[in-house]
Motif scaffolding. Sequence first.
Motif, PDB file in Angstrom:
ATOM      1  N   SER A 110      93.875  -0.352  66.480  1.00  0.00           N
ATOM      2  CA  SER A 110      92.872   1.033  65.985  1.00  0.00           C
ATOM      3  C   SER A 110      91.969   0.802  66.566  1.00  0.00           C
ATOM      4  CB  SER A 110      93.508   1.711  65.316  1.00  0.00           C
ATOM      5  OG  SER A 110      94.452   1.961  64.029  1.00  0.00           O
ATOM      6  N   PRO A 111      91.245   2.372  68.004  1.00  0.00           N
ATOM      7  CA  PRO A 111      89.933   3.045  68.423  1.00  0.00           C
ATOM      8  C   PRO A 111      88.858   2.291  67.496  1.00  0.00           C
ATOM      9  CG  PRO A 111      91.340   4.463  68.541  1.00  0.00           C
ATOM     10  CD  PRO A 111      91.978   3.863  67.632  1.00  0.00           C
ATOM     11  N   CYS A 112      88.489   0.884  67.266  1.00  0.00           N
ATOM     12  CA  CYS A 112      87.481   0.791  66.824  1.00  0.00           C
ATOM     13  C   CYS A 112      86.241  -0.131  67.486  1.00  0.00           C
ATOM     14  CB  CYS A 112      87.996  -0.333  66.492  1.00  0.00           C
ATOM     15  SG  CYS A 112      88.982  -2.118  66.952  1.00  0.00           S
ATOM     16  N   ILE A 113      86.041  -0.361  68.885  1.00  0.00           N
ATOM     17  CA  ILE A 113      84.995  -0.746  69.844  1.00  0.00           C
ATOM     18  C   ILE A 113      83.690  -0.353  69.262  1.00  0.00           C
ATOM     19  CG2 ILE A 113      84.496  -1.339  72.109  1.00  0.00           C
ATOM     20  CD1 ILE A 113      87.534  -1.833  72.740  1.00  0.00           C
ATOM     21  N   ASN A 114      83.762   1.058  69.451  1.00  0.00           N
ATOM     22  CA  ASN A 114      82.405   1.770  69.298  1.00  0.00           C
ATOM     23  C   ASN A 114      81.885   0.819  68.124  1.00  0.00           C
ATOM     24  OD1 ASN A 114      80.412   3.740  70.683  1.00  0.00           O
ATOM     25  ND2 ASN A 114      81.037   5.097  68.637  1.00  0.00           N
ATOM     26  N   SER A 115      82.121   1.645  66.876  1.00  0.00           N
ATOM     27  CA  SER A 115      82.011   0.675  65.771  1.00  0.00           C
ATOM     28  C   SER A 115      81.507  -0.533  65.777  1.00  0.00           C
ATOM     29  CB  SER A 115      82.630   0.890  64.266  1.00  0.00           C
ATOM     30  OG  SER A 115      83.470   2.088  64.298  1.00  0.00           O
ATOM     31  N   PHE A 116      82.516  -1.611  66.589  1.00  0.00           N
ATOM     32  CA  PHE A 116      81.384  -2.299  66.567  1.00  0.00           C
ATOM     33  C   PHE A 116      80.949  -3.030  67.358  1.00  0.00           C
ATOM     34  CE2 PHE A 116      82.119  -6.774  69.246  1.00  0.00           C
ATOM     35  CZ  PHE A 116      82.120  -7.411  68.201  1.00  0.00           C
ATOM     36  N   LEU A 117      80.810  -2.478  68.342  1.00  0.00           N
ATOM     37  CA  LEU A 117      79.381  -2.599  68.919  1.00  0.00           C
ATOM     38  C   LEU A 117      78.562  -1.440  68.161  1.00  0.00           C
ATOM     39  CD1 LEU A 117      80.538  -1.001  72.720  1.00  0.00           C
ATOM     40  CD2 LEU A 117      79.949  -3.372  72.010  1.00  0.00           C
ATOM     41  N   ASP A 195     109.993  -8.446  66.448  1.00  0.00           N
ATOM     42  CA  ASP A 195     109.297  -7.449  65.251  1.00  0.00           C
ATOM     43  C   ASP A 195     108.538  -6.403  65.227  1.00  0.00           C
ATOM     44  OD1 ASP A 195     111.494  -6.512  62.472  1.00  0.00           O
ATOM     45  OD2 ASP A 195     109.317  -8.388  61.776  1.00  0.00           O
ATOM     46  N   GLU A 196     107.412  -7.707  65.432  1.00  0.00           N
ATOM     47  CA  GLU A 196     106.396  -6.635  65.069  1.00  0.00           C
ATOM     48  C   GLU A 196     105.987  -6.240  66.493  1.00  0.00           C
ATOM     49  OE1 GLU A 196     101.463  -7.998  64.697  1.00  0.00           O
ATOM     50  OE2 GLU A 196     103.204  -8.892  64.205  1.00  0.00           O
ATOM     51  N   TYR A 197     107.093  -6.184  67.230  1.00  0.00           N
ATOM     52  CA  TYR A 197     107.112  -5.551  68.640  1.00  0.00           C
ATOM     53  C   TYR A 197     107.111  -3.577  68.082  1.00  0.00           C
ATOM     54  CZ  TYR A 197     107.343  -3.662  73.031  1.00  0.00           C
ATOM     55  OH  TYR A 197     107.598  -2.517  74.306  1.00  0.00           O
ATOM     56  N   MET A 198     108.172  -4.269  67.619  1.00  0.00           N
ATOM     57  CA  MET A 198     109.241  -2.569  67.046  1.00  0.00           C
ATOM     58  C   MET A 198     108.318  -2.051  65.719  1.00  0.00           C
ATOM     59  SD  MET A 198     113.174  -2.820  65.896  1.00  0.00           S
ATOM     60  CE  MET A 198     113.614  -2.086  67.030  1.00  0.00           C
ATOM     61  N   GLN A 199     107.852  -2.822  65.423  1.00  0.00           N
ATOM     62  CA  GLN A 199     107.012  -1.907  64.029  1.00  0.00           C
ATOM     63  C   GLN A 199     105.897  -1.699  64.778  1.00  0.00           C
ATOM     64  OE1 GLN A 199     105.821  -5.069  60.778  1.00  0.00           O
ATOM     65  NE2 GLN A 199     107.705  -5.846  61.182  1.00  0.00           N
ATOM     66  N   ALA A 200     105.297  -2.179  65.337  1.00  0.00           N
ATOM     67  CA  ALA A 200     103.961  -1.115  66.553  1.00  0.00           C
ATOM     68  C   ALA A 200     104.414   0.319  67.117  1.00  0.00           C
ATOM     69  CB  ALA A 200     103.439  -2.208  67.472  1.00  0.00           C
ATOM     70  N   ASN A 201     105.279  -0.172  67.366  1.00  0.00           N
ATOM     71  CA  ASN A 201     106.592   0.878  68.323  1.00  0.00           C
ATOM     72  C   ASN A 201     106.771   2.303  66.867  1.00  0.00           C
ATOM     73  OD1 ASN A 201     107.559   0.869  71.477  1.00  0.00           O
ATOM     74  ND2 ASN A 201     107.574  -1.155  71.201  1.00  0.00           N
ATOM     75  N   GLN A 202     107.485   1.668  66.315  1.00  0.00           N
ATOM     76  CA  GLN A 202     107.792   2.619  65.436  1.00  0.00           C
ATOM     77  C   GLN A 202     106.670   3.731  64.458  1.00  0.00           C
ATOM     78  OE1 GLN A 202     109.603  -0.077  62.672  1.00  0.00           O
ATOM     79  NE2 GLN A 202     111.826   0.819  64.045  1.00  0.00           N
ATOM     80  N   ALA A 203     105.122   2.409  64.450  1.00  0.00           N
ATOM     81  CA  ALA A 203     104.415   3.219  63.683  1.00  0.00           C
ATOM     82  C   ALA A 203     103.419   4.055  63.940  1.00  0.00           C
ATOM     83  CB  ALA A 203     102.966   2.311  63.222  1.00  0.00           C
ATOM     84  N   MET A 204     103.632   3.937  65.793  1.00  0.00           N
ATOM     85  CA  MET A 204     102.463   4.786  66.750  1.00  0.00           C
ATOM     86  C   MET A 204     103.535   5.898  66.656  1.00  0.00           C
ATOM     87  SD  MET A 204      99.712   5.177  68.785  1.00  0.00           S
ATOM     88  CE  MET A 204      99.532   3.846  69.009  1.00  0.00           C
ATOM     89  N   ALA A 205     104.854   5.899  66.379  1.00  0.00           N
ATOM     90  CA  ALA A 205     105.285   7.135  66.911  1.00  0.00           C
ATOM     91  C   ALA A 205     105.581   7.770  65.346  1.00  0.00           C
ATOM     92  CB  ALA A 205     107.781   6.789  66.895  1.00  0.00           C
ATOM     93  N   LEU A 206     105.306   6.950  64.770  1.00  0.00           N
ATOM     94  CA  LEU A 206     105.213   8.766  63.613  1.00  0.00           C
ATOM     95  C   LEU A 206     103.597   8.430  63.024  1.00  0.00           C
ATOM     96  CD1 LEU A 206     107.152   5.705  60.660  1.00  0.00           C
ATOM     97  CD2 LEU A 206     108.019   8.385  61.223  1.00  0.00           C
ATOM     98  N   LYS A 207     102.818   7.779  64.020  1.00  0.00           N
ATOM     99  CA  LYS A 207     101.483   8.355  64.247  1.00  0.00           C
ATOM    100  C   LYS A 207     100.436   7.788  62.599  1.00  0.00           C
ATOM    101  CE  LYS A 207     103.001  13.196  63.400  1.00  0.00           C
ATOM    102  NZ  LYS A 207     102.116  14.488  63.640  1.00  0.00           N
ATOM    103  N   LYS A 208     100.964   6.824  62.550  1.00  0.00           N
ATOM    104  CA  LYS A 208     100.630   6.611  61.888  1.00  0.00           C
ATOM    105  C   LYS A 208      99.079   4.641  61.670  1.00  0.00           C
ATOM    106  CE  LYS A 208     104.449   5.459  57.825  1.00  0.00           C
ATOM    107  NZ  LYS A 208     105.394   5.248  56.748  1.00  0.00           N
ATOM    108  N   ILE A 209      99.458   4.744  63.674  1.00  0.00           N
ATOM    109  CA  ILE A 209      97.977   3.699  63.483  1.00  0.00           C
ATOM    110  C   ILE A 209      96.953   4.644  63.518  1.00  0.00           C
ATOM    111  CG2 ILE A 209      97.388   2.720  65.301  1.00  0.00           C
ATOM    112  CD1 ILE A 209     100.266   2.101  66.054  1.00  0.00           C
TER     113      ILE A 209
END
Length: 485
Positions: A110-117, A195-209
């Motif tokens: 998830s976008p987090c680089i700004n918070s980390f910086l 399996d994790e690659y598929m989970q990442a795609n499914q999570a993105m399609a569901l706007k869960k990321i």
Amino acid sequence: MQAIIFANRNGSELAPLNNYYCPALLPISNKSVIEYTLEDLAEAGVKRVKLVVSPQVNEIKALVGKGELWGLEVDYFLSKEQEDVSKIIPRLSLDKTESVLLARGDMLRSPCINSFLQFSKQMSQSFVIAKLDNQNAGLMMLPAAIKHTEELNWPLSNDHAQHQDQIQEKIRNSSMGNTVTQVLHGDCFMLNSLDEYMQANQAMALKKIVGATPKGRYCSSADEANGFYIGSKTKTGQLRMQNAWGVIGDNSWIDESVNMQQSVIVGKNCLIEAKCSLKNCIILDDSYVGQGLNVSSAIICKDMLLTPQSGAAIKLNDDSIIARNHNESSNNRVKKLDRLCALFLFMLGLLLSPALLLISLTGSSKSWRIKESVELNNRVYSCWRWDLKPLFISRLPQLYLVITGQLKLFGRTPFLKQQQLTSSEYGLYGPLQLLPFSVPDEEKTLIETEFILSKQKSRYCKLIKQSFSYAKHQQIQTHSELTRD
């Protein structure tokens, strides 16, 4: 601020998908993994980026370019696959006092680089350990992290308790600062399995990321909560009637009779024939799915069918089932000048062939010729060359591949197995083809990548220069052998 982004994973955990994509270029809902990182960098205000890449630099460079799309200035630095960060950093010639972001660009966050910086700037004397979704976020800041760069080596460790104890012990021994853990908000996918690659795609399609959205215009479906993100120049049936959701890439065609259920991700330039059934599946770019095929909980990549849960992979040779979706390329990709030069050299080779045959017979204890094979556009060609030490002359019989438009005159070698290159990059003469001594496979890949990255004019000069240096090397080697005798 400058960022060093590491995109040099070999992706062996994703085999056989790594034969088609390096992890940084894996499509997640029709955006490559590296694109999500570059977007995050741009939002954080980073302007200068150095991408550390392994031999897939051509494919990454074709996508990223100089970074104009994100308002970034992108340079490239070549490394070995999964080379230790501690070995790469000294070669980058960084200012030891400058704040530099180090990040992995071949995992999805998830976008987090700004918070980390922002947090790292407040704790500039401390080594900040970034955790995201209870995992190693693959982020650190120099100069405070200079003694801990092994934490960025792939595979990333997620045993934070053990590693934090080790880090604290190092700090106590070195009398340097302290360590702070920053817990970031969002999701994290290492992409270390199919399996994790598929989970990442499914999570993105569901706007869960958190903070990330798929690419394309939104179109509702029969599922009340979710719908499809559609690319340009794409044709589908009535998606409002489909009890499914997902992402469909640019220039794809899905027959109106196709039945879709639950999560469906279709890449760019795909063709799905009539009466197919798609359920919880990923169809990657440039793939064809034949009529009436049922695809459930699977990944299709051109002619490969993969089932992530079991790890099974099948390569199909029947183009009516699944296949690569592409236009037949013509031989016009090889310049006429190349063909004319090749024809001239080939005719010269024919005139010299009696003398060359005599030399090869008298100078070789084995055979007067060496047989080689090359695979181009899924077709294997057999060819041979003279068994002669001058490698430019020995390859004269292979010039017919240039004359017929199969190879360029100059370019990377097509005589290695498991190449991941387009045929337009292959050439008969190149840095390896004119190399009279053997080097490790990893070194070969680096030599070719450096060659192809150089400007076109300098490539030819480099070939001439290397030819002389190789000839000199061979003379020295022969002289040393005679001295020993």
